[in-house]
Design a protein around this motif. Sequence first.
Motif, PDB file in Angstrom:
ATOM      1  N   LYS A 198       0.809  -1.222   0.000  1.00  0.00           N
ATOM      2  CA  LYS A 198       0.000   0.000   0.000  1.00  0.00           C
ATOM      3  C   LYS A 198       0.841   1.270   0.000  1.00  0.00           C
ATOM      4  O   LYS A 198       0.522   2.237  -0.700  1.00  0.00           O
ATOM      5  CB  LYS A 198      -0.960  -0.006   1.195  1.00  0.00           C
ATOM      6  N   PRO A 199       1.951   1.317   0.795  1.00  0.00           N
ATOM      7  CA  PRO A 199       2.769   2.544   0.760  1.00  0.00           C
ATOM      8  C   PRO A 199       3.299   2.872  -0.628  1.00  0.00           C
ATOM      9  O   PRO A 199       3.513   4.044  -0.947  1.00  0.00           O
ATOM     10  CB  PRO A 199       3.915   2.229   1.738  1.00  0.00           C
ATOM     11  N   LEU A 200       3.505   1.864  -1.488  1.00  0.00           N
ATOM     12  CA  LEU A 200       3.982   2.141  -2.842  1.00  0.00           C
ATOM     13  C   LEU A 200       2.929   2.897  -3.649  1.00  0.00           C
ATOM     14  O   LEU A 200       3.266   3.737  -4.492  1.00  0.00           O
ATOM     15  CB  LEU A 200       4.348   0.828  -3.549  1.00  0.00           C
ATOM     16  N   ASN A 201       1.655   2.607  -3.388  1.00  0.00           N
ATOM     17  CA  ASN A 201       0.597   3.351  -4.074  1.00  0.00           C
ATOM     18  C   ASN A 201       0.602   4.815  -3.642  1.00  0.00           C
ATOM     19  O   ASN A 201       0.372   5.716  -4.458  1.00  0.00           O
ATOM     20  CB  ASN A 201      -0.764   2.719  -3.773  1.00  0.00           C
ATOM     21  N   VAL A 202       0.861   5.041  -2.343  1.00  0.00           N
ATOM     22  CA  VAL A 202       0.946   6.423  -1.846  1.00  0.00           C
ATOM     23  C   VAL A 202       2.115   7.143  -2.514  1.00  0.00           C
ATOM     24  O   VAL A 202       2.012   8.299  -2.947  1.00  0.00           O
ATOM     25  CB  VAL A 202       1.102   6.430  -0.312  1.00  0.00           C
ATOM     26  N   ILE A 203       3.242   6.447  -2.616  1.00  0.00           N
ATOM     27  CA  ILE A 203       4.423   7.026  -3.259  1.00  0.00           C
ATOM     28  C   ILE A 203       4.142   7.331  -4.730  1.00  0.00           C
ATOM     29  O   ILE A 203       4.536   8.375  -5.258  1.00  0.00           O
ATOM     30  CB  ILE A 203       5.614   6.060  -3.118  1.00  0.00           C
ATOM     31  N   ALA A 204       3.434   6.426  -5.405  1.00  0.00           N
ATOM     32  CA  ALA A 204       3.114   6.635  -6.819  1.00  0.00           C
ATOM     33  C   ALA A 204       2.240   7.878  -6.990  1.00  0.00           C
ATOM     34  O   ALA A 204       2.428   8.650  -7.939  1.00  0.00           O
ATOM     35  CB  ALA A 204       2.403   5.402  -7.386  1.00  0.00           C
ATOM     36  N   ARG A 205       1.290   8.070  -6.084  1.00  0.00           N
ATOM     37  CA  ARG A 205       0.427   9.259  -6.187  1.00  0.00           C
ATOM     38  C   ARG A 205       1.226  10.537  -5.949  1.00  0.00           C
ATOM     39  O   ARG A 205       0.984  11.566  -6.593  1.00  0.00           O
ATOM     40  CB  ARG A 205      -0.731   9.155  -5.192  1.00  0.00           C
ATOM     41  N   GLN A 206       2.183  10.472  -5.016  1.00  0.00           N
ATOM     42  CA  GLN A 206       3.032  11.640  -4.787  1.00  0.00           C
ATOM     43  C   GLN A 206       3.878  11.950  -6.021  1.00  0.00           C
ATOM     44  O   GLN A 206       4.002  13.116  -6.433  1.00  0.00           O
ATOM     45  CB  GLN A 206       3.949  11.398  -3.585  1.00  0.00           C
ATOM     46  N   ALA A 207       4.462  10.914  -6.613  1.00  0.00           N
ATOM     47  CA  ALA A 207       5.315  11.119  -7.786  1.00  0.00           C
ATOM     48  C   ALA A 207       4.512  11.647  -8.973  1.00  0.00           C
ATOM     49  O   ALA A 207       5.028  12.419  -9.788  1.00  0.00           O
ATOM     50  CB  ALA A 207       6.009   9.809  -8.161  1.00  0.00           C
ATOM     51  N   ALA A 208       3.222  11.256  -9.077  1.00  0.00           N
ATOM     52  CA  ALA A 208       2.398  11.692 -10.205  1.00  0.00           C
ATOM     53  C   ALA A 208       2.131  13.196 -10.157  1.00  0.00           C
ATOM     54  O   ALA A 208       1.805  13.795 -11.185  1.00  0.00           O
ATOM     55  CB  ALA A 208       1.077  10.922 -10.214  1.00  0.00           C
ATOM     56  N   ARG A 209       2.254  13.811  -8.988  1.00  0.00           N
ATOM     57  CA  ARG A 209       1.988  15.243  -8.860  1.00  0.00           C
ATOM     58  C   ARG A 209       3.213  16.107  -9.150  1.00  0.00           C
ATOM     59  O   ARG A 209       3.126  17.335  -9.161  1.00  0.00           O
ATOM     60  CB  ARG A 209       1.476  15.559  -7.443  1.00  0.00           C
ATOM     61  N   ILE A 210       4.370  15.482  -9.377  1.00  0.00           N
ATOM     62  CA  ILE A 210       5.605  16.239  -9.590  1.00  0.00           C
ATOM     63  C   ILE A 210       5.820  16.486 -11.079  1.00  0.00           C
ATOM     64  O   ILE A 210       5.762  15.561 -11.886  1.00  0.00           O
ATOM     65  CB  ILE A 210       6.815  15.481  -8.993  1.00  0.00           C
ATOM     66  N   ASP A 211       6.039  17.748 -11.443  1.00  0.00           N
ATOM     67  CA  ASP A 211       6.355  18.102 -12.816  1.00  0.00           C
ATOM     68  C   ASP A 211       7.436  19.179 -12.805  1.00  0.00           C
ATOM     69  O   ASP A 211       8.043  19.449 -11.756  1.00  0.00           O
ATOM     70  CB  ASP A 211       5.105  18.568 -13.575  1.00  0.00           C
ATOM     71  N   LEU A 212       7.696  19.792 -13.957  1.00  0.00           N
ATOM     72  CA  LEU A 212       8.764  20.785 -14.046  1.00  0.00           C
ATOM     73  C   LEU A 212       8.525  22.000 -13.162  1.00  0.00           C
ATOM     74  O   LEU A 212       9.470  22.687 -12.783  1.00  0.00           O
ATOM     75  CB  LEU A 212       8.929  21.234 -15.500  1.00  0.00           C
ATOM     76  N   ASP A 213       7.247  22.261 -12.843  1.00  0.00           N
ATOM     77  CA  ASP A 213       6.943  23.414 -11.997  1.00  0.00           C
ATOM     78  C   ASP A 213       6.975  23.083 -10.514  1.00  0.00           C
ATOM     79  O   ASP A 213       6.789  23.970  -9.683  1.00  0.00           O
ATOM     80  CB  ASP A 213       5.553  23.978 -12.365  1.00  0.00           C
ATOM     81  N   SER A 214       7.182  21.808 -10.184  1.00  0.00           N
ATOM     82  CA  SER A 214       7.188  21.422  -8.765  1.00  0.00           C
ATOM     83  C   SER A 214       8.297  20.423  -8.461  1.00  0.00           C
ATOM     84  O   SER A 214       8.113  19.499  -7.676  1.00  0.00           O
ATOM     85  CB  SER A 214       5.828  20.822  -8.384  1.00  0.00           C
ATOM     86  N   LEU A 215       9.449  20.592  -9.139  1.00  0.00           N
ATOM     87  CA  LEU A 215      10.561  19.659  -8.918  1.00  0.00           C
ATOM     88  C   LEU A 215      11.156  19.787  -7.525  1.00  0.00           C
ATOM     89  O   LEU A 215      11.869  18.909  -7.072  1.00  0.00           O
ATOM     90  CB  LEU A 215      11.650  19.896  -9.969  1.00  0.00           C
ATOM     91  N   GLY A 216      10.880  20.899  -6.851  1.00  0.00           N
ATOM     92  CA  GLY A 216      11.429  21.069  -5.510  1.00  0.00           C
ATOM     93  C   GLY A 216      10.805  20.151  -4.490  1.00  0.00           C
ATOM     94  O   GLY A 216      11.310  20.023  -3.369  1.00  0.00           O
ATOM     95  N   GLN A 217       9.716  19.483  -4.846  1.00  0.00           N
ATOM     96  CA  GLN A 217       9.074  18.552  -3.922  1.00  0.00           C
ATOM     97  C   GLN A 217       9.904  17.283  -3.814  1.00  0.00           C
ATOM     98  O   GLN A 217      10.754  16.987  -4.642  1.00  0.00           O
ATOM     99  CB  GLN A 217       7.673  18.203  -4.413  1.00  0.00           C
ATOM    100  N   SER A 218       9.622  16.522  -2.768  1.00  0.00           N
ATOM    101  CA  SER A 218      10.250  15.210  -2.595  1.00  0.00           C
ATOM    102  C   SER A 218       9.186  14.224  -2.158  1.00  0.00           C
ATOM    103  O   SER A 218       8.111  14.608  -1.703  1.00  0.00           O
ATOM    104  CB  SER A 218      11.377  15.276  -1.555  1.00  0.00           C
ATOM    105  N   ILE A 219       9.482  12.963  -2.321  1.00  0.00           N
ATOM    106  CA  ILE A 219       8.547  11.906  -1.932  1.00  0.00           C
ATOM    107  C   ILE A 219       8.743  11.602  -0.453  1.00  0.00           C
ATOM    108  O   ILE A 219       9.866  11.331  -0.013  1.00  0.00           O
ATOM    109  CB  ILE A 219       8.768  10.654  -2.789  1.00  0.00           C
ATOM    110  N   VAL A 220       7.669  11.654   0.298  1.00  0.00           N
ATOM    111  CA  VAL A 220       7.725  11.382   1.739  1.00  0.00           C
ATOM    112  C   VAL A 220       7.719   9.876   1.941  1.00  0.00           C
ATOM    113  O   VAL A 220       6.803   9.179   1.494  1.00  0.00           O
ATOM    114  CB  VAL A 220       6.532  12.032   2.466  1.00  0.00           C
ATOM    115  N   ALA A 221       8.753   9.370   2.604  1.00  0.00           N
ATOM    116  CA  ALA A 221       8.913   7.915   2.760  1.00  0.00           C
ATOM    117  C   ALA A 221       8.408   7.431   4.108  1.00  0.00           C
ATOM    118  O   ALA A 221       9.018   6.598   4.756  1.00  0.00           O
ATOM    119  CB  ALA A 221      10.379   7.533   2.586  1.00  0.00           C
TER     120      ALA A 221
END
Length: 456
Positions: A198-221
């Motif tokens: 299940k945590p991998l699905n959460v990580i996938a949703r976080q990664a899906a929100r990252i684009d060139l305008d939000s590269l400063g974000q990181s995935i919360v582990a």
Amino acid sequence: MLKIRSLTNKLLVYLLLSQAVAFLVTWVAIQILIAIGAAFVFDFQKDDFAYFEASDLVVQSLVKESDGKLVIAPSPSLQALADEIPTFRYAAIAPEDSRALPGSSPELVDALSDMGKVRSRYMEFSIDGGSRSSLRGIKEKQRTPFGLLYIVVYGYQFRPASLFYFLKDELIRPGTFFLGMFFASVAAAWISIRQGLKPLNVIARQAARIDLDSLGQSIVAAHVSKEVEPLIDSINGALRRLDASTTRMRRFIANAAHELRTPVAIMRARLENTREPTFDNDLLRDVSHLQSLVEQLLIASRIAERQSELEQDLDLGETIWQVVADYMPLVAAGGRKIELESGDSVVRVRGNERAIQCVVANLLDNALRAEPLGGTVRVRVEDDGIVEIADHGEGIAAEDMEKIFEPFWRKSERTPGTGLGLAIARELIGKLGGRIWVEHTPGGGATFKVRFPVQV
């Protein structure tokens, strides 16, 4: 070979395969240990494997006649076994009244009748005295298609086919248990794996929100297993590197536009006032400056995209001399001088020739702008791969010596552009494996120093 793309299904298959292998290996090991133990404790012999074949063939030969009477009608397989082994005898006995079914061997029934009222679910016996070489027999209560019966076999002998019946009989009960355990394991493993992933699905949703305008974000582990943490750290590291690269790219584009604006504005102003006596020389200098700037931007872009070689073996003195020679016509017309100092030894450095020339040209252009009229800009090539470019102008305040390498920094709005820009110059030198800094010129002015990697 079937490729399983789902990680859940793949883990489930691997888990169940490992369970199946473990079960089979354990079962085989137990059977071997039982056989070895029985050989020592219960006088187990090879012929005892034939019991399973003999008893199964007797059960398969049970037939209920039209009048409802149950008899043993030897099947072809049972008859063939009896013909092959002359000592083989068999019988089927009703447990409620000890009555032998028709078709049973009379001599075997007579021998067992001496036991009287003794009742047992399983019994091993020998008729001829019980020596180790005796023929062996087994009486066992079994569940048949016609109810519970005592199946008795005696004088059986081992044949290769006996192993098949032994394995079939021994696999029925543990196999039933294993199937139940297998399906229970499937359900339990599927639920466990789904919950664990299940945590991998959460990580996938976080990664899906990252684009060139939000590269400063990181995935919360948070709430992930330690085996997944290295993957998350690697992804976050890649995101940070992409963010830094994007920032540099945007800064490069903005700086390029910023720096190109100044020489274009100067040229436009000169074209609007063509009556100045120095018009031709000034325009030539502006065009040269603009050309130099474009080339500097181009080489910086190529190096950033790794389209240019950075490991060239260069003669540093010769490379710097070419830059100084190109500036000589403009320097003479501008009322200033350049003095080049170089040692007798050849200084070989590692880098890109055009990139080094662009950086030195940028620093030389800045120095000529800062040098007072009639002054001399000194360029010195040292044996340790350091190039010094010193002017005698206003100099740089101590508190500004680091700021000048920041993007878009200018002492004032009236200060003209600085070509490539010292921020990009420092970045370019960093890609070459060198270093750039500024010091005070003795007597006033600024001395820029660049260290290039020396070939060993």
